[in-house]
Design a protein around this motif. Structure first.
Motif, PDB file in Angstrom:
ATOM      1  N   ALA A 189     -59.698  28.817 -52.378  1.00  0.00           N
ATOM      2  CA  ALA A 189     -59.942  29.572 -51.146  1.00  0.00           C
ATOM      3  C   ALA A 189     -61.428  29.517 -50.794  1.00  0.00           C
ATOM      4  O   ALA A 189     -61.801  29.266 -49.638  1.00  0.00           O
ATOM      5  N   PHE A 190     -62.281  29.743 -51.786  1.00  0.00           N
ATOM      6  CA  PHE A 190     -63.714  29.660 -51.532  1.00  0.00           C
ATOM      7  C   PHE A 190     -64.136  28.218 -51.244  1.00  0.00           C
ATOM      8  O   PHE A 190     -65.050  27.981 -50.442  1.00  0.00           O
ATOM      9  N   ARG A 191     -63.494  27.267 -51.891  1.00  0.00           N
ATOM     10  CA  ARG A 191     -63.810  25.860 -51.625  1.00  0.00           C
ATOM     11  C   ARG A 191     -63.481  25.509 -50.176  1.00  0.00           C
ATOM     12  O   ARG A 191     -64.250  24.832 -49.490  1.00  0.00           O
ATOM     13  N   VAL A 226     -62.339  34.672 -42.489  1.00  0.00           N
ATOM     14  CA  VAL A 226     -61.959  36.036 -42.863  1.00  0.00           C
ATOM     15  C   VAL A 226     -60.764  36.020 -43.805  1.00  0.00           C
ATOM     16  O   VAL A 226     -60.751  36.711 -44.840  1.00  0.00           O
ATOM     17  N   LEU A 227     -59.744  35.227 -43.450  1.00  0.00           N
ATOM     18  CA  LEU A 227     -58.553  35.136 -44.296  1.00  0.00           C
ATOM     19  C   LEU A 227     -58.903  34.636 -45.690  1.00  0.00           C
ATOM     20  O   LEU A 227     -58.475  35.207 -46.706  1.00  0.00           O
ATOM     21  N   LEU A 228     -59.711  33.577 -45.764  1.00  0.00           N
ATOM     22  CA  LEU A 228     -60.042  32.998 -47.063  1.00  0.00           C
ATOM     23  C   LEU A 228     -60.889  33.953 -47.903  1.00  0.00           C
ATOM     24  O   LEU A 228     -60.746  33.992 -49.127  1.00  0.00           O
ATOM     25  N   LEU A 229     -61.763  34.715 -47.258  1.00  0.00           N
ATOM     26  CA  LEU A 229     -62.520  35.717 -48.010  1.00  0.00           C
ATOM     27  C   LEU A 229     -61.599  36.804 -48.548  1.00  0.00           C
ATOM     28  O   LEU A 229     -61.744  37.238 -49.705  1.00  0.00           O
ATOM     29  N   LEU A 230     -60.623  37.234 -47.729  1.00  0.00           N
ATOM     30  CA  LEU A 230     -59.656  38.226 -48.196  1.00  0.00           C
ATOM     31  C   LEU A 230     -58.832  37.669 -49.354  1.00  0.00           C
ATOM     32  O   LEU A 230     -58.574  38.359 -50.344  1.00  0.00           O
ATOM     33  N   VAL A 231     -58.427  36.396 -49.223  1.00  0.00           N
ATOM     34  CA  VAL A 231     -57.663  35.750 -50.297  1.00  0.00           C
ATOM     35  C   VAL A 231     -58.505  35.685 -51.562  1.00  0.00           C
ATOM     36  O   VAL A 231     -58.039  36.007 -52.661  1.00  0.00           O
TER      37      VAL A 231
END
Length: 496
Positions: A347-349, A133-138
């Motif tokens: 972030a997506f990686r 969730v955090l990485l998707l928000l980032v």
């Protein structure tokens, strides 16, 4: 200027003094072969030189966090600079060091796997969800922010929405490519140059302030203002400041990024420079932008008006062109635009690799990388339609909550090995209290409870968590990971 230079000197001193102490407590083993060699797959586990790893780590963790956060934090006055210095040395850099080094010790594992090993499977499942969730928000924040800044630079008033949509599509297209290609093809090759640009841009701007006859570092604020809340909207420092300024002081997002470079680092002895040092570098950048926000706008009301009219991106635009002119302003502004792009793709990686670990799906083949990455981009594309301000607020809380989990994980590791756990337990206790108090008190994201009640509840919750972690972790030791040995001779020749 003296107070700014004092803060910078404190950060540098923290690297050499407290950073060396943290390294000693952890206990590096420079003869132990790192995952870059034991798991070299030519995609995510790729040995890279220490200089490259440092600059990539700096860009990975930077984004717009050490710029937008300190600009928003500057609304509280010079007190924001104190939190950047103290938070960076004793919390953020320690957090980043352990997130990177524990990844190395665990075969390059991502943060949910590390958390699960030291805090249990329940914590692992929680972190898997929370980290994604955090990485998707980032990723969404770091698509929307640069797209908006580029659109403003183009200044297409005729069809702002269309231009913005095109920029979002272009950035997403780049993210897909950068997420699935081997780490040394784009990230390892070009990001060190962007890292140098970031440093050059930040130093150039603060130097321009120092040489300016119109602006002075910290503007007209006094030393006593360091301990005063000057927020024109009467926003309380506690606990909002510690959520607002994340990436310049402590950021859970970094725990998701450090494993990327843990998979490329060739010797444990480089950990302090790469992980602790990159956070100190980010702290300096945060200090620069906090000082720029305070100095470029004569009064707090003017700064608040600039933020209100166009967000922190407007402050970046005004300061860059106002201090460096057209040519220098374009370079500085583009440097800021590059920052979120170079963190958004990683972030997506990181999301791809966390999912791959969860489903136990190898990532050497392109098909498997696409299988993990494409659903993330679909969800991210949908989230870009949500208001940026809402995404940023949720990002701030999720970010600091992730930092809390990583700090407790580090404490559990130190407790298991009968080492000085207070170096991570104290910042973990502080940030736990911050997050619980914030979510209980905040009326937009949380429950809107009274501040006194929220703070007391936060303290009691923190004491309970502290007792639980110490009781369940102290002296337990740890078993070797399957297929891993604790001491493998490092015979690899390291690039410089």
């Amino acid at each position: 200027m003296l107070w700014f230079l004092t803060c910078v000197a404190a950060l540098i001193g923290g690297y050499f003094i407290y950073g060396a102490f943290i390294e000693k407590v952890f206990g590096i083993n420079e003869h132990r072969t790192t995952p870059a060699h034991t798991k070299n797959d030519g995609v995510d586990y790729v040995p890279m030189s220490t200089k490259k790893v440092y600059l990539v780590q700096l860009l990975n963790i930077a984004g717009v966090g050490p710029i937008f956060g300190p600009i928003m934090g500057a609304l509280y006055g010079p007190a924001a600079m104190l939190w950047i210095v103290i938070g960076c040395i004793f919390a953020g850099a320690v957090h980043d060091y352990f997130s990177g080094m524990l990844s190395i010790r665990n075969g390059g594992a991502s943060v949910p796997t590390i958390t699960g090993r030291y805090l249990g499977n329940g914590a692992k499942h929680f972190m898997n969800v929370f980290a994604i969730v955090l990485l998707l928000l980032v990723g969404v924040v770091f698509v929307s922010a640069p797209a908006g800044m580029i659109t403003n630079l183009i200044n297409d008033k005729t069809d702002f929405t269309m231009t913005m949509s095109v920029m979002v599509a272009i950035i997403f297209g780049y993210y897909i490519i950068a997420t699935i290609v081997p780490v040394d093809k784009i990230i390892g090759r070009f990001y060190p140059l962007f890292g140098a640009l970031l440093i050059f841009m930040s130093v150039g701007l603060i130097t321009a302030v120092g040489l300016s006859s119109e602006h002075t570092v910290l503007g007209g604020y006094e030393v006593s203002d360091m301990f005063t809340n000057l927020n024109p909207n009467d926003m309380p420092i506690w606990p909002a400041l510690f959520i607002t300024i994340a990436c310049g002081a402590i950021s859970g997002f970094h725990a998701t990024q450090s494993p990327l470079m843990a998979r490329c680092m060739q010797n444990e002895k480089n950990g302090r420079f790469v992980f602790y040092g990159a956070m100190i570098g980010e702290g300096v950048i945060a200090l620069i932008w906090c000082a720029l926000a305070l100095s470029f706008f004569g009064t707090m009301d003017e700064l608040a008006a600039a933020v209100a009219s166009g967000g922190p991106g407007n402050v970046v635009y005004s300061a860059s062109f106002g201090l460096l002119g057209l040519f220098g302003g374009v370079l500085a502004f583009l440097g800021v635009v590059i920052l979120p792009i170079t963190s958004g793709d990683t972030a997506f990686r990181s999301s791809r690799l966390i999912l791959a670990e969860y489903f136990n799906l190898e990532q050497k083949t392109l098909r498997n990388r696409l299988l993990m990455a494409l659903p993330l981009f679909v969800i991210g594309g949908i989230l870009t339609q949500v208001d940026f301000g809402i995404i940023w607020r949720y990002f701030g809380f999720a970010n600091q909550s992730t930092a809390v989990m990583m700090l407790w994980t580090a404490s559990a590791y130190l407790l298991r090995h009968n080492k000085l756990h207070w170096i991570t337990t104290v910042p973990a206790m502080f940030m736990t209290t911050v997050c619980v108090t914030f979510i209980l008190n905040n009326s937009t994201l949380g429950f809107g409870l009274p501040m006194n009640f929220s703070t007391i509840a936060g303290i009691l919750f923190t004491l309970g968590v502290t007792t639980l972690v110490i009781k369940t972790s102290k002296g337990k030791g740890e078993d070797e990971l399957p297929g891993e040995k604790q001491d493998v001779p490092n015979t690899a020749t390291q690039k410089v």
